[in-house]
Each structure stands twice: as structure tokens, then as C-alpha cells.
Design a protein around this motif. Sequence first.
Motif, short mmCIF file in Angstrom:
data_model
loop_
_atom_site.label_atom_id
_atom_site.label_comp_id
_atom_site.label_asym_id
_atom_site.label_seq_id
_atom_site.Cartn_x
_atom_site.Cartn_y
_atom_site.Cartn_z
N PRO A 10 0.80 -1.23 0.00
CA PRO A 10 0.00 0.00 0.00
C PRO A 10 0.83 1.28 0.00
O PRO A 10 0.27 2.37 -0.12
CB PRO A 10 -0.82 -0.11 1.29
N TYR A 11 2.17 1.14 0.11
CA TYR A 11 3.04 2.31 0.15
C TYR A 11 3.57 2.69 -1.23
O TYR A 11 4.30 3.67 -1.37
CB TYR A 11 4.20 2.08 1.11
N ILE A 12 3.23 1.92 -2.28
CA ILE A 12 3.65 2.26 -3.63
C ILE A 12 2.92 3.53 -4.07
O ILE A 12 1.70 3.60 -4.01
CB ILE A 12 3.35 1.12 -4.62
N LYS A 13 3.68 4.51 -4.52
CA LYS A 13 3.09 5.80 -4.87
C LYS A 13 2.95 6.01 -6.38
O LYS A 13 2.12 6.80 -6.82
CB LYS A 13 3.93 6.94 -4.28
N GLU A 14 3.80 5.34 -7.18
CA GLU A 14 3.72 5.49 -8.62
C GLU A 14 4.06 4.18 -9.31
O GLU A 14 4.67 3.29 -8.70
CB GLU A 14 4.62 6.62 -9.11
N THR A 37 -2.41 -1.78 -11.43
CA THR A 37 -2.68 -0.43 -10.94
C THR A 37 -2.37 -0.29 -9.45
O THR A 37 -2.45 -1.27 -8.69
CB THR A 37 -4.14 -0.03 -11.18
N VAL A 38 -2.03 0.93 -9.07
CA VAL A 38 -1.87 1.29 -7.66
C VAL A 38 -3.12 1.99 -7.15
O VAL A 38 -3.32 2.12 -5.95
CB VAL A 38 -0.62 2.19 -7.49
N PHE A 39 -3.98 2.43 -8.04
CA PHE A 39 -5.18 3.19 -7.66
C PHE A 39 -6.22 2.28 -7.00
O PHE A 39 -6.69 1.31 -7.62
CB PHE A 39 -5.79 3.87 -8.87
N TYR A 40 -6.57 2.63 -5.78
CA TYR A 40 -7.57 1.85 -5.03
C TYR A 40 -8.97 2.28 -5.46
O TYR A 40 -9.29 3.47 -5.43
CB TYR A 40 -7.39 2.07 -3.53
N PRO A 41 -9.84 1.33 -5.85
CA PRO A 41 -11.22 1.69 -6.22
C PRO A 41 -12.11 1.80 -5.00
O PRO A 41 -11.84 1.17 -3.96
CB PRO A 41 -11.65 0.52 -7.10
N THR A 42 -13.16 2.60 -5.09
CA THR A 42 -14.11 2.73 -3.98
C THR A 42 -14.63 1.35 -3.57
O THR A 42 -15.02 0.54 -4.42
CB THR A 42 -15.30 3.61 -4.40
N GLY A 43 -14.65 1.10 -2.26
CA GLY A 43 -15.16 -0.19 -1.80
C GLY A 43 -14.87 -0.41 -0.33
O GLY A 43 -13.90 0.12 0.22
N HIS A 48 -12.11 6.07 -3.09
CA HIS A 48 -11.11 5.77 -4.10
C HIS A 48 -9.91 6.71 -4.01
O HIS A 48 -9.98 7.80 -3.43
CB HIS A 48 -11.73 5.89 -5.50
N ASP A 49 -8.82 6.28 -4.62
CA ASP A 49 -7.65 7.14 -4.76
C ASP A 49 -7.87 8.13 -5.90
O ASP A 49 -8.70 7.92 -6.79
CB ASP A 49 -6.41 6.30 -5.09
N VAL A 86 0.58 8.17 -10.96
CA VAL A 86 1.00 8.64 -9.63
C VAL A 86 -0.24 8.89 -8.79
O VAL A 86 -1.17 9.59 -9.24
CB VAL A 86 1.82 9.95 -9.73
N ILE A 87 -0.29 8.33 -7.61
CA ILE A 87 -1.44 8.58 -6.74
C ILE A 87 -1.17 9.77 -5.83
O ILE A 87 -0.02 10.15 -5.59
CB ILE A 87 -1.77 7.34 -5.85
#
Length: 400
Positions: A10-14, A37-43, A48-49, A86-87
Motif C-alpha cells: 500500500p506504500y507504492i506511490k507510482e 494499478t496502484v489506484f484503489y477503487p471505492t469499496g 477511491h484514490d 502517480v497517486i
Amino acid sequence: MENKLFYQDPYIKEFTAKVVTQGKDENGNDYIVLDQTVFYPTGGGQPHDVGTIEDINVLNVEEVEGEVRHYLETELDDVNSTVHGVIDWDRRFDHMQQHAGQHILSAAFEQLFGYKTVGFHLGNDILTIDLETETLLESETLRAQDLSNQIILENWPIETKWVTEAELVNYNLRKETKVKEDIRLVIIPNFDYNGCGGTHPKATGEVQAIKILDWERQKKKTRVQFVCGNRVIKQLGQKHKVLIELTKLLNAPEKDMQHAVIRLLENGRTTEKELEQALETLLHYEAKSLLGNSISKMEKKIVSDVFQNRKIQELQKLAQIIIAEDEEAIALFVSQNENRLQLVCARGSAANVRMKELIGNALTSINGKGGGSDAFAQGGGEALISAEQMQQHLLELIQY
């Protein structure tokens, strides 16, 4: 789950990825699906990110039919190239703090008092949990908060583990899992075991702190409002700023602020009461003056006047004083308030005009509505005629 990098770390930023699909949803919103993807979806109660892909803003991330859709502000120019994402790390870490803090606080309430969490919402400013209890004491919130912050201070590890449904019997889960496969547990060893798909820090110390703000009964449950981590500092800063401003405005030290506000409210109530008494006195003088200028028509004693921007409550009070002073008096008042006319009609006990009928006939000419009784009625409508014309109309109606 291999393409969901936020589960691996969960610490991956890009990251870099290849575009699998680019399309539009049923509402015409642009989205892309990536091979990872690193982007977390709503759930799971977690928002979401956001961030960027190829410097294009990612506005929303949703999982639809097993694919993670990244909704972009504009379309990608080249869908065949490798993209860089990049998140927004501040937002991600905030969600990690809040979500882990919710696990800790929910576990504390259940361990101390047996209150199960049956609802959770992670908002932009505060979090809420719904506890399965109709009553919650302040002493209980303080104990749960103290235990939660002790767990944070001791920096317990937070582990994640993928298990099968058959393996769940090996864990003392706080609640049953909703899914039957790809089950992910978030574990604080010897404290909390919970099925969860959200992102969390690696240890409780990163939650920093938990502060309960308020709670209220919601039907047969209790909703608790709280904040964690950096939001605690933000809340403290906001409240301290307000308090400093109040010390300047009220010219009182911080420790005496409560008493200063109480004094201010008491003075305000006293002033309001004095103003009401003064208005009452003025209305009595006004009523006597109007009675002195009354006119007689068809053996009726009529007190009538036109006003500008007068509250209907004042007109009602003025009419009440007049008919109390003189049982034969009939009061007919009209006030023009911008583009509306307000009417009050009243009669003393010795007069025999039906006020409700009178005002009902008058209001038809201004598309008005009103009500009342034979002795006292009021209403209002559009200023289709002037207040003076309405006054004359009332005087003409009362003669028939």
C-alpha cells in the motif's frame, strides 16, 4: 489480485502499466483499464484514490464487473504506449490512517462492552461507526478511546493475509465476512481479526491518534463521530483557531470561555426581553393613537391604516390590542412588503362583521391565501394593487 498493486504494497506511490481498454461508461465518462494499478477503487467503506495517469487527472476509480476503471479528465492520446501513474499520497495515507483507526476503535468497543460495529463511513472530514447499542455513556467512550490510543502507542503490527473460507475457523473474527472467495483478513495479532479489502499501514503507530468527537442515537443504534491521525491535528488546529478568535471577541481568557459565552447568551436574552417589552409599550401607544383617529361607517367603528414592510406578527398584536381596548372596534390593516401585501382584519366582541369572510373576499383580487375565524383573520398575496387600494377595497367590502 496480482494486478492490484495496492494489495502487494500500500506504500507504492507510482507505477507503470499498459492500457487494456479505453472506453466510455453509460454516462459518457472516459475511463481506462490497465494491466496493473496502484489506484484503489471505492469499496468496503473506503473512498477511491485520485492522482494522475500521464499527467491527466484521475477523477474516480471504480471496480466494475471485475475490472478497475480509472475515470480520466480527458482521453489518452496514445492508448498503445506504456503509461505512468502517480497517486495522491496524502489522500491515500489519510485513508490508511482512518481505516486502521476504525478497526482499532471498533475492536475496543466490542472487547470492552460487547458493542458490535454495524456501520462505517469514511468521510472527507470525519469518520462514523454505528454501534449496536441504543445508549452510550461518556465514560464508555473515554475507555474505548484510551484503549485505542494505547494500542497505537504500543505500535502493534498490522498484518494482511489471504485465506480460504475453510480457513476462517482458525481466526476469531470480529464479524462474518461477506465474500466467500479471495478473502482478505486485516489482523492486529491478539487484538483484532477482521475481513477487509481496504488499505492499512504496517503498524498501529502510524495511525498516530484517535479522538472521539461526538455521538448520537440513530434509531436503535448509536453513531460515533471520530477522527484519526493527521485529522486529529487538523481538528485541533481548527478548533484552536476558533477559540483564539473568541477570546479576542469576548475579551476573556481561554479557560473562562464557557462562562463568557453563558454571560453573553444571558445578556442577549435579557436584551431581547427588554426589546419585546419596549415594543409592547410602543404598540399600546400606537393602538391608542389609531383608536383616536377611527372612522364611523354604517354604524361601525373602523380603525384602518396602511404600512410599509411591517411584520404581520406586529399587525396581529396591534389589532389584538385595539379590539381588547374597544369591543366595538374593527381593525383593518394592510402592509406592503416588497412585492406582497399582508392583511390583518379583526373585530371586537360587540361588532358583528365576519372577518374570515371579509378577508377571503379581499384576497381574491391579489391571488392570496389566508385563514382565521369570524373574529380574527389574516392572509397575504401578490401586490397586484397598491396597499392604499387594498385598504379602500376592504372599507368598501365592509359596507355590504
